[in-house]
Design a protein around this motif. Structure first.
Motif, PDB file in Angstrom:
ATOM      1  N   TYR A 104       0.871  -1.269  -0.069  1.00 47.36           N
ATOM      2  CA  TYR A 104       0.083  -0.026   0.028  1.00 47.36           C
ATOM      3  C   TYR A 104       0.775   1.381   0.025  1.00 47.36           C
ATOM      4  N   ASP A 126      10.331 -10.076  10.106  1.00 47.15           N
ATOM      5  CA  ASP A 126       9.155  -9.068  10.143  1.00 47.15           C
ATOM      6  C   ASP A 126       7.906  -9.565  10.249  1.00 47.15           C
ATOM      7  N   ASP A 127       6.821  -8.703  10.610  1.00 46.51           N
ATOM      8  CA  ASP A 127       5.572  -9.372  11.013  1.00 46.51           C
ATOM      9  C   ASP A 127       4.948 -10.004   9.828  1.00 46.51           C
TER      10      ASP A 127
HETATM   11  C1  PRP Z   1       4.172  -3.474   6.848  1.00 43.20           C
HETATM   12  C2  PRP Z   1       4.738  -4.847   7.307  1.00 43.20           C
HETATM   13  C3  PRP Z   1       5.870  -5.319   6.354  1.00 43.20           C
HETATM   14  C4  PRP Z   1       5.501  -4.625   5.212  1.00 43.20           C
HETATM   15  C5  PRP Z   1       5.071  -5.873   4.362  1.00 43.20           C
HETATM   16  O1  PRP Z   1       5.015  -2.473   7.073  1.00 43.20           O
HETATM   17  O2  PRP Z   1       5.224  -4.497   8.735  1.00 43.20           O
HETATM   18  O3  PRP Z   1       6.889  -4.565   6.839  1.00 43.20           O
HETATM   19  O4  PRP Z   1       4.443  -3.725   5.240  1.00 43.20           O
HETATM   20  O5  PRP Z   1       4.527  -5.336   2.961  1.00 43.20           O
HETATM   21  P1  PRP Z   1       5.544  -5.910   1.662  1.00 43.20           P
HETATM   22  O6  PRP Z   1       5.805  -7.046   1.890  1.00 43.20           O
HETATM   23  O7  PRP Z   1       4.466  -5.663   0.400  1.00 43.20           O
HETATM   24  O8  PRP Z   1       6.505  -5.142   1.459  1.00 43.20           O
HETATM   25  P2  PRP Z   1       4.783  -0.991   7.153  1.00 43.20           P
HETATM   26  O9  PRP Z   1       5.393  -0.183   6.408  1.00 43.20           O
HETATM   27  O10 PRP Z   1       3.173  -0.914   7.205  1.00 43.20           O
HETATM   28  O11 PRP Z   1       4.997  -0.417   8.525  1.00 43.20           O
HETATM   29  P3  PRP Z   1       4.909  -0.523  10.177  1.00 43.20           P
HETATM   30  O12 PRP Z   1       5.526  -1.996  10.565  1.00 43.20           O
HETATM   31  O13 PRP Z   1       5.669   0.652  10.796  1.00 43.20           O
HETATM   32  O14 PRP Z   1       3.575  -0.776  10.485  1.00 43.20           O
END
Ligand code: PRP
Ligand code: ADE
Length: 178
Positions: A104, A126-127
């Motif tokens: 997003y 990562d989560d």
């Molecule tokens: C989210 C999640 C991952 C990433 C995954 O982080 O924690 O890091 O998106 O998406 P992708 O595989 O398409 O790259 P976010 O950027 O929303 O940040 P946050 O952890 O600070 O909420």
């Protein structure tokens, strides 16, 4: 056992429609974090998934911000150090940087230039794995500093976004596909 633990953790992951933008179904882990039994079960599941790597990892890299939540306790449990990959304007010393796109939006990750020693074997945490853009950028930073990313470890995977394929041939461990 493992299947029951996975079910318990999965039952506490909340799906929020249209966050942070229309059409995105956001997988929210905060109900897991606030429940001590679920949080402990999730940590145990992470550790079990990489049990074979214990003793052969030098460093955990966790991605801001949700990658910090399990990244730190995993590093502590494995007896290795933790390195944060951070969003712009957060790290005070000299950094290397990498731009990326995610499900997003887009962003940039930084890592301290002295955070990884040449030859370090790194486990990336990562989560959630969606497109793999974020994890790919973090992996690239490790590689640019001379480290080797041995595997990526995620609580949640969104297989329809094919992040695993994007990260290939990296080993990907993900506990819960949605
Ligand atoms: C989210 C999640 C991952 C990433 C995954 O982080 O924690 O890091 O998106 O998406 P992708 O595989 O398409 O790259 P976010 O950027 O929303 O940040 P946050 O952890 O600070 O909420
Ligand atoms: N990061 C990328 N896509 C996501 C989603 N659908 N839910 C939570 N975090 C995400």
């Amino acid at each position: 056992e493992r299947a029951a633990a996975l079910r318990d953790v999965a039952s506490l992951i909340r799906a929020v429609p249209d966050f942070p933008s229309p059409g995105i179904l956001f997988r929210d882990i905060t109900p897991v974090l606030r429940d001590p039994a679920a949080m402990a079960a999730a940590l145990r599941l992470h550790l079990d998934a990489v049990a074979d790597l214990a003793g052969s990892i030098d460093r955990i890299v966790g991605v801001e911000s949700r990658g910090f939540l399990f990244g730190m306790p995993i590093a502590h449990a494995l007896g290795v150090g933790f390195v944060p990959a951070r969003k712009p304007g957060k790290l005070p010393a000299a950094t290397v940087t990498q731009a990326y796109a995610l499900e997003y939006g887009e962003g940039t990750l930084h890592m301290h230039a002295d955070a990884i020693d040449a030859g370090d074997r790194v486990l990336l945490v990562d989560d959630l794995l969606a497109t793999g853009g974020t994890a790919g950028a973090a992996a690239r930073l490790v590689q640019r500093l001379g480290g080797e990313v041995v595997a990526g470890l995620f609580l949640i995977e969104l297989p329809f976004l094919k992040g695993r394929e994007r990260l290939a041939p990296l080993r990907v461990e993900a506990l819960l596909p949605f």
